[in-house]
Design a protein around this motif. Structure first.
Motif, PDB file in Angstrom:
ATOM      1  N   HIS A  42      42.161  49.312  45.060  1.00 11.32           N
ATOM      2  CA  HIS A  42      41.134  48.294  45.234  1.00 11.32           C
ATOM      3  C   HIS A  42      41.551  46.890  44.851  1.00 11.32           C
ATOM      4  CE1 HIS A  42      38.340  51.450  46.207  1.00 11.32           C
ATOM      5  NE2 HIS A  42      38.670  52.089  45.096  1.00 11.32           N
ATOM      6  N   ALA A  43      42.676  46.716  44.207  1.00 16.62           N
ATOM      7  CA  ALA A  43      43.077  45.388  43.744  1.00 16.62           C
ATOM      8  C   ALA A  43      44.291  44.892  44.519  1.00 16.62           C
ATOM      9  CB  ALA A  43      43.395  45.432  42.253  1.00 16.62           C
ATOM     10  N   ASP A  66      41.271  42.400  40.841  1.00 17.25           N
ATOM     11  CA  ASP A  66      40.084  42.433  41.687  1.00 17.25           C
ATOM     12  C   ASP A  66      38.857  42.085  40.847  1.00 17.25           C
ATOM     13  OD1 ASP A  66      38.031  42.907  43.464  1.00 17.25           O
ATOM     14  OD2 ASP A  66      38.519  45.016  43.796  1.00 17.25           O
ATOM     15  N   ASN A  68      35.782  42.241  41.687  1.00 16.08           N
ATOM     16  CA  ASN A  68      34.624  43.049  42.047  1.00 16.08           C
ATOM     17  C   ASN A  68      34.504  44.254  41.120  1.00 16.08           C
ATOM     18  OD1 ASN A  68      33.861  41.494  44.390  1.00 16.08           O
ATOM     19  ND2 ASN A  68      35.702  42.337  45.346  1.00 16.08           N
ATOM     20  N   GLY A 105      39.893  38.972  37.039  1.00 15.42           N
ATOM     21  CA  GLY A 105      39.812  40.342  37.541  1.00 15.42           C
ATOM     22  C   GLY A 105      38.861  41.138  36.681  1.00 15.42           C
TER      23      GLY A 105
END
Length: 134
Positions: A42-43, A66, A68, A105
Motif C-alpha cells: 500500500h505504500a 503512505d 492513508n 506517512g
C-alpha cells in the motif's frame, strides 16, 4: 517479508523470554509478516521495521510513506480472500495495537506481552484492543 521475519526472529532470541513465550514469538513473527506485507502493498517506498522491548511489552512498529490510514475490514475478506485480513490477524494476535501519522506517512505499532499477556507490574492480562488513532 522473509528477511523481516528472519531479522525479527534473530532479535527475539536476544530477549529474556523462556520457552513459555513460544506462542508470543509465533504471534510476533506472523504479525511482522502481515504488517510489512501491507506496507509494501500500500505504500510507495520502503517500510521501516522497529522492535522495542521495554521489559514488559515488545512494541513492533512498521512505518511507511503512505499517509492513508487503513479503513475498517473489507467486506469481501471472507474465508477465500487472498487479501484484506492483515490487520484482523494483528488484532487477533497482539495484546493491543495503534496507528498514528508520522513523517508524512503512518506507523502501525503492535504490542506483545509474553507469558499470556500478563504484565508483572499491573497484574492480569490487558484486554486485546483494536486501533487507537492519533
Amino acid at each position: 517479508m522473509r528477511a523481516a521475519r528472519q531479522w525479527t526472529a534473530g532479535h527475539l532470541e536476544s530477549l529474556p523470554w523462556d520457552d513459555s513465550a513460544a506462542d508470543t514469538v509465533h504471534s510476533v513473527l506472523l504479525s511482522v509478516s502481515e504488517l510489512v506485507t501491507n506496507a509494501h502493498l500500500h505504500a510507495a517506498g520502503t517500510a521501516h521495521l522497529v522492535l522495542t522491548w521495554d521489559g514488559r511489552c515488545l512494541h513492533v512498529s512498521v512505518a511507511d510513506a503512505d499517509p492513508n490510514l487503513p479503513g475498517p475490514p473489507r467486506a469481501d475478506a471472507g474465508a477465500g480472500a487472498t487479501h484484506g485480513r492483515g490487520l484482523g490477524i494483528v488484532t487477533a494476535l497482539a495484546d493491543s495495537w495503534d496507528i498514528h501519522a508520522c513523517h508524512g506517512g503512518k506507523a502501525i505499532t503492535a504490542c506483545f506481552r509474553p507469558y499470556g499477556g500478563a504484565d508483572p507490574h499491573t497484574g492480569p492480562p490487558a484486554r486485546r484492543a483494536g486501533p487507537r488513532r492519533s
